[in-house]
Motif scaffolding. Structure first.
Motif, PDB file in Angstrom:
ATOM      1  N   ALA A  61       0.834  -1.205   0.000  1.00 19.93           N
ATOM      2  CA  ALA A  61       0.000   0.000   0.000  1.00 19.93           C
ATOM      3  C   ALA A  61       0.869   1.256   0.000  1.00 19.93           C
ATOM      4  O   ALA A  61       0.555   2.242  -0.676  1.00 19.93           O
ATOM      5  CB  ALA A  61      -0.934   0.009   1.198  1.00 19.93           C
ATOM      6  N   ALA A  62       1.964   1.232   0.730  1.00 21.37           N
ATOM      7  CA  ALA A  62       2.857   2.390   0.766  1.00 21.37           C
ATOM      8  C   ALA A  62       3.506   2.593  -0.600  1.00 21.37           C
ATOM      9  O   ALA A  62       3.627   3.724  -1.081  1.00 21.37           O
ATOM     10  CB  ALA A  62       3.921   2.205   1.839  1.00 21.37           C
ATOM     11  N   TYR A  63       3.927   1.501  -1.236  1.00 20.91           N
ATOM     12  CA  TYR A  63       4.544   1.609  -2.564  1.00 20.91           C
ATOM     13  C   TYR A  63       3.563   2.200  -3.566  1.00 20.91           C
ATOM     14  O   TYR A  63       3.903   3.130  -4.295  1.00 20.91           O
ATOM     15  CB  TYR A  63       5.037   0.247  -3.050  1.00 20.91           C
ATOM     16  N   TRP A  64       2.358   1.650  -3.621  1.00 22.97           N
ATOM     17  CA  TRP A  64       1.391   2.106  -4.624  1.00 22.97           C
ATOM     18  C   TRP A  64       0.915   3.525  -4.356  1.00 22.97           C
ATOM     19  O   TRP A  64       0.615   4.282  -5.292  1.00 22.97           O
ATOM     20  CB  TRP A  64       0.238   1.120  -4.759  1.00 22.97           C
ATOM     21  N   THR A  65       0.868   3.921  -3.083  1.00 26.17           N
ATOM     22  CA  THR A  65       0.548   5.312  -2.762  1.00 26.17           C
ATOM     23  C   THR A  65       1.670   6.227  -3.256  1.00 26.17           C
ATOM     24  O   THR A  65       1.417   7.249  -3.896  1.00 26.17           O
ATOM     25  CB  THR A  65       0.344   5.493  -1.252  1.00 26.17           C
ATOM     26  N   GLY A  66       2.905   5.851  -2.968  1.00 25.10           N
ATOM     27  CA  GLY A  66       4.048   6.620  -3.452  1.00 25.10           C
ATOM     28  C   GLY A  66       4.103   6.657  -4.965  1.00 25.10           C
ATOM     29  O   GLY A  66       4.427   7.683  -5.566  1.00 25.10           O
ATOM     30  N   PHE A  67       3.785   5.529  -5.578  1.00 22.38           N
ATOM     31  CA  PHE A  67       3.780   5.448  -7.038  1.00 22.38           C
ATOM     32  C   PHE A  67       2.750   6.404  -7.632  1.00 22.38           C
ATOM     33  O   PHE A  67       3.043   7.154  -8.568  1.00 22.38           O
ATOM     34  CB  PHE A  67       3.482   4.009  -7.470  1.00 22.38           C
ATOM     35  N   ALA A  68       1.542   6.398  -7.100  1.00 22.09           N
ATOM     36  CA  ALA A  68       0.480   7.272  -7.606  1.00 22.09           C
ATOM     37  C   ALA A  68       0.843   8.747  -7.427  1.00 22.09           C
ATOM     38  O   ALA A  68       0.672   9.555  -8.354  1.00 22.09           O
ATOM     39  CB  ALA A  68      -0.844   6.958  -6.915  1.00 22.09           C
ATOM     40  N   LEU A  69       1.342   9.092  -6.249  1.00 24.34           N
ATOM     41  CA  LEU A  69       1.742  10.480  -6.006  1.00 24.34           C
ATOM     42  C   LEU A  69       2.915  10.876  -6.898  1.00 24.34           C
ATOM     43  O   LEU A  69       2.965  11.994  -7.427  1.00 24.34           O
ATOM     44  CB  LEU A  69       2.100  10.683  -4.531  1.00 24.34           C
ATOM     45  N   GLY A  70       3.843   9.955  -7.069  1.00 24.64           N
ATOM     46  CA  GLY A  70       4.996  10.214  -7.928  1.00 24.64           C
ATOM     47  C   GLY A  70       4.600  10.422  -9.377  1.00 24.64           C
ATOM     48  O   GLY A  70       5.092  11.333 -10.046  1.00 24.64           O
ATOM     49  N   GLU A  71       3.715   9.591  -9.882  1.00 26.66           N
ATOM     50  CA  GLU A  71       3.249   9.739 -11.271  1.00 26.66           C
ATOM     51  C   GLU A  71       2.501  11.052 -11.463  1.00 26.66           C
ATOM     52  O   GLU A  71       2.651  11.714 -12.489  1.00 26.66           O
ATOM     53  CB  GLU A  71       2.361   8.563 -11.676  1.00 26.66           C
ATOM     54  N   ALA A  72       1.712  11.442 -10.480  1.00 25.88           N
ATOM     55  CA  ALA A  72       1.009  12.727 -10.571  1.00 25.88           C
ATOM     56  C   ALA A  72       2.011  13.880 -10.610  1.00 25.88           C
ATOM     57  O   ALA A  72       1.858  14.815 -11.405  1.00 25.88           O
ATOM     58  CB  ALA A  72       0.046  12.891  -9.394  1.00 25.88           C
ATOM     59  N   ALA A  73       3.042  13.795  -9.779  1.00 24.52           N
ATOM     60  CA  ALA A  73       4.074  14.831  -9.771  1.00 24.52           C
ATOM     61  C   ALA A  73       4.828  14.860 -11.097  1.00 24.52           C
ATOM     62  O   ALA A  73       5.131  15.932 -11.626  1.00 24.52           O
ATOM     63  CB  ALA A  73       5.040  14.600  -8.606  1.00 24.52           C
ATOM     64  N   VAL A  74       5.121  13.687 -11.645  1.00 23.95           N
ATOM     65  CA  VAL A  74       5.815  13.604 -12.935  1.00 23.95           C
ATOM     66  C   VAL A  74       4.978  14.256 -14.029  1.00 23.95           C
ATOM     67  O   VAL A  74       5.498  15.030 -14.847  1.00 23.95           O
ATOM     68  CB  VAL A  74       6.148  12.135 -13.282  1.00 23.95           C
ATOM     69  N   CYS A  75       3.694  13.977 -14.061  1.00 26.15           N
ATOM     70  CA  CYS A  75       2.814  14.593 -15.068  1.00 26.15           C
ATOM     71  C   CYS A  75       2.848  16.117 -14.947  1.00 26.15           C
ATOM     72  O   CYS A  75       2.945  16.822 -15.962  1.00 26.15           O
ATOM     73  CB  CYS A  75       1.381  14.089 -14.921  1.00 26.15           C
ATOM     74  N   ALA A  76       2.787  16.616 -13.735  1.00 26.08           N
ATOM     75  CA  ALA A  76       2.794  18.068 -13.525  1.00 26.08           C
ATOM     76  C   ALA A  76       4.122  18.683 -13.951  1.00 26.08           C
ATOM     77  O   ALA A  76       4.148  19.700 -14.666  1.00 26.08           O
ATOM     78  CB  ALA A  76       2.508  18.386 -12.057  1.00 26.08           C
ATOM     79  N   VAL A  77       5.218  18.070 -13.550  1.00 27.38           N
ATOM     80  CA  VAL A  77       6.534  18.613 -13.908  1.00 27.38           C
ATOM     81  C   VAL A  77       6.740  18.563 -15.419  1.00 27.38           C
ATOM     82  O   VAL A  77       7.213  19.531 -16.027  1.00 27.38           O
ATOM     83  CB  VAL A  77       7.659  17.860 -13.161  1.00 27.38           C
TER      84      VAL A  77
END
Length: 119
Positions: A61-77
């Motif tokens: 759950a921690a990995y997939w939460t980090g993954f989702a937040l990371g992908e959202a940040a990548v899209c924004a950047v």
């Protein structure tokens, strides 16, 4: 999946999506569109890869939460970087749509390729 394979898969998936969107919808020259696509990925991909390594030993759950937040940040950047790199207008929604589409395609490609690469 090893990092060089993941980066290659990302570039092979995202660069054509970005290039087509920037060229066809945004009127960006093909060379500039392709260069922008590669550059945004060379900025964000290593950072996300490094950040996610810290979550791989914990609960799923921690990995997939980090993954989702990371992908959202990548899209924004990537969307923010595309504007100046591709020469788009400040309020143009194209970078946001292109970043979401390219990263969704890349995510799908990675999920499908994972079992083929032993990941």
């Amino acid at each position: 999946m090893r990092y060089p394979v993941a980066l290659a898969l990302t570039l092979l998936t995202e660069a054509p999506v970005y290039t087509a969107a920037l060229q066809r919808v945004g009127g960006v020259r093909p060379g500039r569109a392709a260069a922008a696509a590669v550059l945004v990925n060379l900025v964000t991909h290593p950072l996300l890869w490094w950040a996610l390594r810290h979550w791989t030993d914990g609960p799923a759950a921690a990995y997939w939460t980090g993954f989702a937040l990371g992908e959202a940040a990548v899209c924004a950047v990537e969307a923010l970087l595309l504007r100046p790199l591709a020469g788009l207008r400040p309020r143009d929604p194209l970078p946001w749509v292109a970043a979401g589409t390219a990263n969704a395609a890349s995510l799908l490609a990675g999920l499908l390729a994972g079992p083929l690469t032993g990941s």
